[in-house]
Design a protein around this motif. Structure first.
Motif, short mmCIF file in Angstrom:
data_model
loop_
_atom_site.label_atom_id
_atom_site.label_comp_id
_atom_site.label_asym_id
_atom_site.label_seq_id
_atom_site.Cartn_x
_atom_site.Cartn_y
_atom_site.Cartn_z
N ALA A 1 0.88 -1.61 0.34
CA ALA A 1 -0.14 0.24 0.17
C ALA A 1 1.13 0.84 -0.38
O ALA A 1 0.37 2.26 1.07
CB ALA A 1 -1.21 -0.02 1.51
N MET A 2 1.46 1.54 -1.51
CA MET A 2 1.90 2.57 -1.35
C MET A 2 2.75 2.76 -2.60
O MET A 2 2.66 1.87 -3.10
CB MET A 2 3.69 2.94 -1.18
N ALA A 3 2.45 3.71 -3.34
CA ALA A 3 2.60 4.20 -4.90
C ALA A 3 3.37 5.67 -5.70
O ALA A 3 4.09 5.89 -4.77
CB ALA A 3 1.26 4.63 -4.99
N ALA A 4 4.42 4.84 -5.98
CA ALA A 4 5.35 6.26 -6.51
C ALA A 4 4.49 6.69 -8.19
O ALA A 4 4.28 6.23 -9.34
CB ALA A 4 6.70 5.65 -7.05
N ARG A 5 4.79 8.24 -7.76
CA ARG A 5 4.58 8.73 -8.65
C ARG A 5 5.56 9.67 -9.65
O ARG A 5 5.51 10.48 -8.33
CB ARG A 5 3.03 9.79 -8.39
N GLU A 6 5.79 10.51 -10.45
CA GLU A 6 6.68 11.85 -11.09
C GLU A 6 5.69 12.57 -11.50
O GLU A 6 4.92 12.57 -12.43
CB GLU A 6 7.62 10.98 -12.12
#
Length: 249
Positions: free
Chosen positions: A64-69
C-alpha cells in the motif's frame, strides 16, 4: 512548541489521521456549544487499502504505497483517510513525500474521487495540488473533515516548518465540490518565535471556532494574546476581514 515536522520523523505504512490545531477550539476565545464539528475520516485498514489501490492502479497483493512522477520529481504516496460524500462517492486523501528534499521543498497531497459500487471503487478524478504541505519534502502533517463550513464537506489540512528559530504552520480549507476539490481559504494555525537573533518571543495557536455555512468562518487564537479573526467568502475565496494580527516569521 508544537512539533510541526511530525511527518519527517514518523512515516508509518498507514499514516494516522490527526486533527490539526485548526479544529479543536478551547477557551478563552469563545468555545461554541457544541464544539466545532469535525470528523477524521475512515482509517479502517481494509477500506482505505482497497481505495488506495484503486486510486493508484495497484494490483492485488501490492504494497500500500505508490510512486508518482510529478513535474519531474518522484513522490512516494501513502493513504491517510477517506471520507464519504453523497451517492457513495469516496474522497481519498494520500500523502506524498519527496526524498532528498531541501528545506524549502514541500511534499504533495493527493485527492482522489472514487465511485463505490458492486465491483468496488472506480477512480473518477485525481488532483495533486490541493491543501497545505510541510517543508523538507513532507505533505500535510494533520488533516480532518468538516460538514459545518458549507453545503459541501470541507477537508482542512495543515503543514509548516521552522526557519531560523521561528516555527509556523498554515491550514488550508478545501471544499469537496461534486466536480472536485477547490482550495477556498488559508490561515496561520500555529506560530512560535523567539529562538532566533532579534526575534520577539511569541506563541499563537489558531482554531476554527465558528462558521456561517458558505458565508464566513472565525478563527480563535490563544497564546501570547487571545483574539479572533473572521474570514468572509468573496468571489470564491475566503478573505480576512481587517489586518492579520498573527506575526509572521
Amino acid at each position: 512548541m508544537r512539533n510541526l515536522l511530525l511527518g519527517a520523523l514518523i512515516v508509518p505504512a498507514l499514516l494516522a489521521s490527526s486533527a490539526a490545531s485548526a479544529f479543536d477550539p478551547d477557551t478563552p476565545v469563545g468555545k461554541p456549544e457544541p464544539a466545532f464539528p469535525i470528523t477524521l475520516g475512515s482509517e479502517e485498514s481494509e477500506t482505505i487499502d482497497i481505495a488506495f489501490r484503486a486510486a493508484f492502479g495497484l494490483g492485488k497483493g501490492a504494497v500500500a504505497m505508490a510512486a508518482r512522477e510529478i513535474d519531474g520529481r518522484t513522490y512516494h504516496f501513502r493513504p491517510a483517510a477517506i471520507h464519504l460524500l453523497p451517492n457513495n462517492v469516496g474522497v481519498l486523501l494520500s500523502l506524498g513525500s519527496l526524498d532528498e528534499a531541501g528545506h524549502g521543498d514541500g511534499g504533495i497531497n493527493a485527492i482522489h474521487y472514487l465511485q463505490g459500487g458492486p465491483s468496488g471503487w472506480q477512480k473518477q478524478g485525481e488532483w495533486f495540488d490541493r491543501g497545505a504541505v510541510g517543508t523538507v519534502g513532507n505533505a500535510a502533517t494533520s488533516w480532518a473533515f468538516s460538514d459545518a463550513i458549507g453545503k459541501n464537506p470541507y477537508l482542512v489540512t495543515a503543514g509548516g516548518g521552522v526557519w531560523q528559530g521561528c516555527a509556523i504552520s498554515t491550514a488550508t480549507l478545501t471544499e469537496l465540490t461534486p466536480d472536485g476539490p477547490v482550495d477556498r481559504a488559508g490561515f496561520t494555525d500555529a506560530m512560535s518565535s523567539g529562538a532566533g537573533v532579534g526575534q520577539a518571543d511569541g506563541e499563537y495557536e489558531g482554531k476554527i471556532v465558528a462558521a456561517e455555512p458558505d458565508k464566513s468562518f472565525t478563527v480563535g487564537y490563544t497564546g501570547t494574546r487571545s483574539f479572533t479573526q473572521r474570514y468572509v467568502l468573496k468571489d470564491g475565496k475566503y478573505a480576512l476581514v481587517g489586518a492579520d494580527r498573527v506575526p509572521g516569521c
